[in-house]
Design an enzyme around this catalytic site. Structure first.
Site, PDB file in Angstrom:
ATOM      1  CE1 TYR A  35      21.529 -11.150  33.886  1.00 17.28           C
ATOM      2  CE2 TYR A  35      21.393  -9.151  35.206  1.00 17.28           C
ATOM      3  CZ  TYR A  35      21.335 -10.529  35.105  1.00 17.28           C
ATOM      4  OH  TYR A  35      21.047 -11.276  36.208  1.00 17.28           O
ATOM      5  NE  ARG A  54      13.542 -10.351  32.601  1.00 19.52           N
ATOM      6  CZ  ARG A  54      13.793 -11.568  33.071  1.00 19.52           C
ATOM      7  NH1 ARG A  54      13.065 -12.067  34.065  1.00 19.52           N
ATOM      8  NH2 ARG A  54      14.759 -12.311  32.549  1.00 19.52           N
ATOM      9  CG  HIS A 105      28.247   9.000  41.679  1.00 20.65           C
ATOM     10  ND1 HIS A 105      29.613   9.097  41.766  1.00 20.65           N
ATOM     11  CD2 HIS A 105      27.879   8.017  42.545  1.00 20.65           C
ATOM     12  CE1 HIS A 105      30.059   8.217  42.645  1.00 20.65           C
ATOM     13  NE2 HIS A 105      29.025   7.541  43.131  1.00 20.65           N
ATOM     14  CE  LYS A 149      18.049 -11.443  33.765  1.00 17.86           C
ATOM     15  NZ  LYS A 149      18.010 -12.195  35.030  1.00 17.86           N
TER      16      LYS A 149
END
Length: 291
Positions: A35, A54, A105, A149
């Protein structure tokens, strides 16, 4: 905090109340996504390019294949502001997950990422910016890839909640006595006219505002030293401040109840705040710059 009605969902703009995500969304079940939070001043993005860069680095780090270019997502984010007729100070939250698939997973195959973005009103916190804030310290128990992030923020949430319960604005995180960053911000110590902050390693998130602070320091001929300082160093600091897209450049005046110098923001922090306002083209609701 008021959320604007039109959001970006996948590649379409729609009303926020009409969006429903399925229970098998991997962001919900695994925190499997990344995010960004992007600042808006007077209806214009600040550091949009840096945030999008980023975002792509974070997505690549966790192997999410994006189906759009940096230019395309940037254009959509601008359109989000236009659709909501945003002319004031705000922030945009942008999230990308690996997608929706039966819970496993292992990465799902041939599943497109989910993306959404929304905007909220975010006036500048001039009282804190002018007077400074109190913080606490907290052991850094996060994973070893903080440069990503990602949506996995529970350790950050717990640290900031503990700070809030103590009446503090933020929590300074530390590993083995070395300060890394805050729960939701980078942190800096000023000593003898020099700025110290943790190197841009995997142990911290390399903030977009931090990148600008480094440039401001160069322009002001202030040494910017990427070298970790310790919890013990804080007690003898000349100045302490933190930075993030929502906090801007925030003076710290108390740590764990101990006052930093005379308990007022000092000259280097003030110089950086002024440089920030000039860089972000903030022409109203400015910091008073009192000493």
């Amino acid at each position: 905090m008021s959320t604007y009605p039109i959001i970006l969902s996948q590649t379409k703009f729609t009303h926020r109340d009409s969006v429903r995500y399925p229970i098998e969304e991997r962001a919900l079940q695994f925190g499997d996504g990344v995010y960004e939070v992007i600042r808006v001043y007077n209806g214009e993005y600040y550091l949009l390019t840096e945030h999008v860069d980023r975002l792509f680095r974070s997505a690549e780090a966790i192997k999410i294949k994006l189906s759009f270019t940096k230019e395309e997502i940037s254009n959509q984010l601008v359109e989000l502001l236009n659709r909501n007729n945003i002319k004031e100070d705000a922030k945009v939250y942008l999230q990308i997950s690996r997608g929706t698939a039966p819970r496993d997973h292992v990465f799902p195959k041939e599943v497109p990422p989910n993306i959404y973005a929304y905007a909220q009103k975010q006036p500048r916190n001039l009282t804190n910016l002018e007077n400074g804030v109190c913080v606490t310290t907290h052991k850094d128990i996060r994973w070893e890839n903080c440069y990503i992030k990602s949506l996995n923020l529970l350790p950050n949430v717990l640290a900031k909640q503990e700070a809030s319960e103590k009446g503090c604005y933020e929590a300074i995180l530390h590993k083995n006595g070395l300060v890394t960053e805050c729960s939701a911000a980078n942190v800096y110590l000023v000593k003898d006219g020099k700025i110290y902050t943790h190197p841009a390693t995997n142990n911290i998130l390399y903030g977009c505002v931090r990148l600008r602070i480094e440039q401001f320091a160069r322009d002001l001929n202030i040494p910017f030293i990427e070298e970790p300082f310790t919890i013990d160093d804080i007690s003898t600091a000349d100045e302490l401040f933190l930075s993030s897209s929502t906090s801007e450049i925030m003076p710290i005046i108390h740590v764990d109840g101990e006052q930093i110098r005379d308990g007022k923001p000092q000259i280097i922090t003030r110089q950086l705040q002024k440089a920030y306002e000039q860089d972000a083209r903030i022409t109203k609701n400015r910091i008073k710059q009192t000493m």
